[in-house]
Scaffold this motif. Structure first.
Motif, PDB file in Angstrom:
ATOM      1  N   ARG A 301       0.842  -1.195   0.000  1.00  0.00           N
ATOM      2  CA  ARG A 301       0.000   0.000   0.000  1.00  0.00           C
ATOM      3  C   ARG A 301       0.881   1.249   0.000  1.00  0.00           C
ATOM      4  N   THR A 302       0.278   2.367  -0.382  1.00  0.00           N
ATOM      5  CA  THR A 302       0.968   3.659  -0.395  1.00  0.00           C
ATOM      6  C   THR A 302       0.215   4.609   0.514  1.00  0.00           C
ATOM      7  N   THR A 303       0.920   5.253   1.409  1.00  0.00           N
ATOM      8  CA  THR A 303       0.295   6.165   2.363  1.00  0.00           C
ATOM      9  C   THR A 303      -0.055   7.491   1.691  1.00  0.00           C
ATOM     10  N   LYS A 304      -0.808   8.322   2.406  1.00  0.00           N
ATOM     11  CA  LYS A 304      -1.195   9.638   1.886  1.00  0.00           C
ATOM     12  C   LYS A 304       0.024  10.526   1.651  1.00  0.00           C
ATOM     13  N   LEU A 305       1.097  10.236   2.409  1.00  0.00           N
ATOM     14  CA  LEU A 305       2.320  11.028   2.246  1.00  0.00           C
ATOM     15  C   LEU A 305       3.231  10.469   1.156  1.00  0.00           C
ATOM     16  N   GLY A 306       2.770   9.403   0.505  1.00  0.00           N
ATOM     17  CA  GLY A 306       3.537   8.854  -0.602  1.00  0.00           C
ATOM     18  C   GLY A 306       4.507   7.743  -0.225  1.00  0.00           C
ATOM     19  N   HIS A 308       5.652   4.140   0.258  1.00  0.00           N
ATOM     20  CA  HIS A 308       5.224   2.854  -0.299  1.00  0.00           C
ATOM     21  C   HIS A 308       5.697   1.712   0.602  1.00  0.00           C
ATOM     22  N   ASP A 339      -3.580  -2.726  10.241  1.00  0.00           N
ATOM     23  CA  ASP A 339      -4.247  -1.533   9.726  1.00  0.00           C
ATOM     24  C   ASP A 339      -5.560  -1.265  10.455  1.00  0.00           C
TER      25      ASP A 339
END
Length: 626
Positions: A301-306, A308, A339
């Protein structure tokens, strides 16, 4: 000139006579000192008799003995070479070295020639000193010493003493003040330390050490740890750290052999930690036993801040429940579980289980380990899912076992201990261990469910090789890459393989935890640790008389056939005791030819081990009477 009337002849005669007598007395005293029996160059002072260390049943593991430091006053020795020649052979030293030591310190008032000589050497040397009239400048300092009858048995737990009689490691160090109280200034009598009864069973310790040493050879591992604990009261029954050392010759041991690994070594536990992650998720209600996760072989997954995040799994497990995720040790599913649990709640459970905090066991070198916090500089979006799988967190073996007590005790942890009781020199009990329970961590239903999942893992999952006939067992295995201390990151060749086991699985009596570090060849815990769990568990079951299909049983209709009163003979194998009345057992208890543990009254209905089993050293036969 007239002489004063005071100096009359009779007065002069009396004074002269007294002067002569005094002179003769002094001269006689000088002659007596020169040619008579000389006093020793020593002062008798009270001593402390150090208490013994024994196993839970009273078997001696560390006992008091006496050593002596031998020293001289160099400036009083007229012929160092002659003296050295007389004492060198009994001291096992070179006469040249002894003479050089004396002449090199000829102005000193006192030096030691040799420390820590035995009673036998002292007796022989003291005879030489007296025969040659060396007592005026020789001194023997009596110091408390230690003999360890079982050599390397539980070595790091027991510890050892230094030349001055002080504890340097293990219980000898941590409980030095109990074993050897300080001698108060002005004391006129010897004082006695207390005896310490450890929680370990020496017979069980011996058997499990034998298994552990064989495992070290077959896996060519660098080190190994094994802890067996009573799941209900926290008493440690076996405590193993390999490599080990002979306590009677600890000065010759390699540094690695002196390390108390279960307490002092910290490491990433890997997948065994998933047990505690699953417990936290179930307990908070963010998921239940029917919640499913899709494992496609990778968590990504990739977070909102980018940022990975990518975590691979060992397989493509498809849809799995919590039970199946533990059974297959599914990385993908556990990353997804993390999560669902917010970071603060997840970390609070980690801390409640005791990670990041010393257990407080009665040992001197316990490390606290480390739990990464979200405020730490190295915290990242990857930290929580990675910690959920037992990485980015460091623990010690004792913490793992103590955390497991919360699962085996219905959600309430119990503090681990290696001290069962203490007694004074007359055998009066001065301390007795009482279980110390902590605050509830899990709901009872959560603990029960996790136990059932661990049982499934043993029956059909990664821990299948840990099964034991006749007793249900629950396990969780883990294989973790170890840190590469040279190049950074994780090593591609060094692994830590560990397995946590509890049995019987429905209501555990025993927690068994084994760690193998840096094995050669096969490193997967399910293949190299789980079989050792099975072997060790079998030994524990047999020695403690727990129900097992391999243990002898005796089914009857309520009527017992009583054999004739012929004496029971011991011929190298365990006799058949079934049907024997208790009175037939008494002669064996008296002569001590074999160790019996008798439960109940009446006649023997069952026994462990079964008849015909070869009798081994330290074997205890459990007999059950009705």
């Amino acid at each position: 000139m007239q002489i004063n009337g005071f100096f009359r002849k009779w007065r002069i005669y009396i004074a002269g006579t007294l002067a002569v007598l005094v002179t003769l007395y002094v001269f006689a005293g000088y002659v007596k000192l020169s040619f008579g029996q000389q006093k020793e160059f020593t002062v008798r002072t009270p001593v402390v008799e150090r208490g013994s260390i024994v196993d839970r049943n009273g078997k001696p593991l560390a006992v008091q003995t006496t050593f002596y430091h031998f020293g001289v006053s160099p400036r009083m020795i007229k012929d160092p070479a002659e003296f050295a020649a007389k004492v060198s052979s009994v001291l096992g030293m070179s006469a040249t070295d002894i003479a050089a030591k004396i002449t090199g310190n000829e102005k000193s008032s006192f030096i030691y020639i040799k420390k820590k000589i035995t009673q036998e050497t002292y007796d022989e040397l003291y005879s030489i000193i007296r025969q040659n009239k060396y007592t005026a400048f020789s001194r023997f300092d009596r110091i408390p010493g230690r003999v360890y009858p079982e050599n390397d048995l539980a070595a790091q737990l027991i510890g050892y003493m230094g030349d001055e009689g002080e504890g340097l490691s293990g219980i000898e160090y941590a409980w030095d003040h109990v074993l050897s109280p300080e001698l108060e200034e002005g004391a006129s009598k010897d004082i006695y330390g207390q005896n310490i009864y450890l929680t370990i069973d020496a017979a069980l310790q011996y058997s499990l050490e034998k298994i552990a040493k064989a495992t070290m050879q077959t896996t060519q591992a660098e080190s190994m740890m094994l802890i067996a604990a009573d799941a209900k009261n926290g008493e440690i029954l076996s405590y193993i750290s390999l490599p080990s050392m002979n306590l009677n010759d600890f000065v010759s041991a390699d540094k690695e052999a002196t390390v108390d690994r279960p307490a002092a070594s910290v490491y990433e536990p890997g997948s065994v930690f998933k047990v505690f992650t699953a417990a936290a998720c179930i307990d908070t209600g963010v998921l239940n036993k029917d919640t499913l996760f899709l494992c496609d072989g990778v968590y990504e997954r990739t977070t909102k801040l980018g940022d990975h995040i990518k975590i691979t799994c060992l397989d493509h497990h498809g849809w799995v429940s919590v039970r199946e995720a533990l059974k297959y040790s599914c990385n993908d599913a556990f990353a997804q579980m993390s999560d669902l649990l917010d970071t603060d709640t997840f970390l609070s459970y980690v801390h409640k289980f005791g990670f990041g905090t010393r257990t407080g066991i009665e040992l001197p070198t316990e490390a606290a380990g480390s739990v990464k916090e979200k405020t730490d500089r190295l915290w990242s979006a990857r930290s929580k899912p990675t910690m959920a799988m037992g990485q980015e967190i460091s623990v010690n073996a004792l913490q793992m076992v103590q955390a497991a007590t919360a699962i085996t005790n219905g959600g309430v942890p119990v503090k681990l201990t290696v001290i069962r009781r203490t007694t004074d020199k007359d055998g009066n009990e001065t301390y007795a261990h009482q279980p110390a329970y902590g605050d509830r961590i899990l709901k009872a239903s959560t603990a029960k469910y996790i136990l059932s999942c661990m049982k499934t893992t043993a029956e059909s999952g990664t821990g299948m090789r840990a099964q034991v006939d006749g007793v249900t067992i629950g396990v969780k295995t883990g294989t973790a890459q170890m840190a590469d201390l040279v190049n950074g990151g994780y090593s591609q060749t060094d692994f830590l393989s560990n397995c946590l086991a509890v049995f019987p699985a429905e209501d555990p009596e025993i927690i068994l935890y084994i760690v193998i570090q840096k094995a050669k060849g096969e490193t997967y815990a399910g293949r190299i640790v789980a079989p050792v769990i099975s072997e060790a568990a079998e030994e524990i079951i047999n020695q403690r008389g727990m129900n097992s299909q391999r243990a002898a049983t005796f089914e009857h209709s309520g009527h017992i056939t009583i054999t004739s009163g012929t004496p029971i003979t011991i011929d190298g194998v365990v006799p058949d005791f079934t049907g024997r009345p208790k009175r037939d057992l008494l002669p064996l208890l008296v002569d001590g030819s074999i160790s019996l543990s008798i439960h109940g009254e009446g006649w023997v209905t069952s026994q462990v081990p079964e008849p015909g089993t070869p009798i081994t050293e330290n074997m205890t036969i459990e007999l059950y009477l009705e």
